[in-house]
Motif scaffolding. Structure first.
Motif, PDB file in Angstrom:
ATOM      1  N   TYR A 152      -5.161  -5.616  15.122  1.00 50.79           N
ATOM      2  CA  TYR A 152      -4.222  -4.644  15.687  1.00 50.79           C
ATOM      3  C   TYR A 152      -4.075  -3.394  14.826  1.00 50.79           C
ATOM      4  O   TYR A 152      -3.227  -2.547  15.090  1.00 50.79           O
ATOM      5  N   LYS A 153      -4.916  -3.250  13.793  1.00 51.64           N
ATOM      6  CA  LYS A 153      -4.823  -2.082  12.921  1.00 51.64           C
ATOM      7  C   LYS A 153      -5.500  -0.882  13.580  1.00 51.64           C
ATOM      8  O   LYS A 153      -6.635  -0.966  14.040  1.00 51.64           O
ATOM      9  N   ASP A 154      -4.803   0.228  13.613  1.00 55.79           N
ATOM     10  CA  ASP A 154      -5.369   1.437  14.208  1.00 55.79           C
ATOM     11  C   ASP A 154      -6.654   1.829  13.489  1.00 55.79           C
ATOM     12  O   ASP A 154      -6.732   1.802  12.260  1.00 55.79           O
ATOM     13  N   GLN A 157     -10.361  -1.147  15.604  1.00 58.95           N
ATOM     14  CA  GLN A 157     -10.702  -1.885  16.812  1.00 58.95           C
ATOM     15  C   GLN A 157     -12.162  -1.661  17.215  1.00 58.95           C
ATOM     16  O   GLN A 157     -12.764  -0.649  16.886  1.00 58.95           O
TER      17      GLN A 157
END
Length: 222
Positions: A152-154, A157
């Motif tokens: 979920y880390k910007d 992905q």
């Protein structure tokens, strides 16, 4: 000389989850495809002889069904790659790269939440410098359900920009994945046959195919 492809799997099953259909297609088209398995069950856990024997049987069965020309095993302890000096892993992996001399390399994505996947990506990346491994023409990251889709880390992905039509190979992919009985679960578990088929249909709809596998093209020289 035909195309040589190396798929790098942190654990047995990652190769089928991420790119099994594409590899089947490439093999049918005449490519030589080798399978590099990075880990084995760690020694500090009480694995039964039956489990270890079944693992070896599964690997042999998958090699037969897929048609891999070679299987390489680094024998590193699963779930503990982040505790091993990176240079040691790169050295062992480098030997495989130099021996097989692949043209295309398939690697797990750097954003996978499993630390083994992250370490493997970094080591594959280090083994992809053209001036040290001149055979390599293309480096591609595959997605692994249950790992790639849980970051979920910007900025980390998976962003697919390459799609392979596996419409004729999806059923075979699902059949081969069924060999890994201990890795499969019941839907909506991410590593279920329903999930894998649904993902293939979704990726296919993004590219105009009945079923596809998606990749992130990282490097290519033509």
């Amino acid at each position: 000389m035909g195309k040589r492809i190396l798929v790098v799997a942190p654990h047995p099953d990652d190769e089928i989850l991420g790119c099994g259909g594409s590899l089947l297609r490439y093999i049918d088209e005449g490519a030589e495809v080798a399978w590099l398995i990075c880990t084995r069950p760690p020694d500090d856990m009480d694995w039964s002889d039956e489990f270890l024997l079944q693992r070896e049987k599964d690997i042999l069965k998958v090699q037969e069904l897929m048609g891999f020309c070679n299987v390489y095993e680094l024998g590193l302890p699963a779930t503990k790659l982040d505790q091993i000096p990176v240079g040691k892993i790169i050295s062992k992996m480098s030997e495989v790269f130099k021996e097989f001399a692949p043209h295309d390399v398939y690697t797990p994505h750097w954003g996978d939440v499993h630390t083994d996947h992250k370490v493997v990506f970094d080591c594959v990346n280090a083994c992809s410098k053209w001036f040290r491994y001149p055979s390599i023409k293309k480096l591609v990251a595959y997605e692994t359900p249950s790992e790639t889709d849980f970051n979920y880390k910007d900025g980390q992905q998976f962003r697919p920009n390459s799609f392979v039509d596996i419409s004729l190979y999806l059923d075979r992919k699902l059949h081969i994945m069924s060999v890994y009985k201990t890795e499969l679960g019941v839907f909506p578990f991410p590593r279920s046959l329903i999930t894998l088929e649904s993902l293939a249909r979704l990726r296919g709809s993004a590219a105009g195919y009945e079923a596809a596998e998606a990749f992130q093209l990282l490097f290519e020289r033509i």
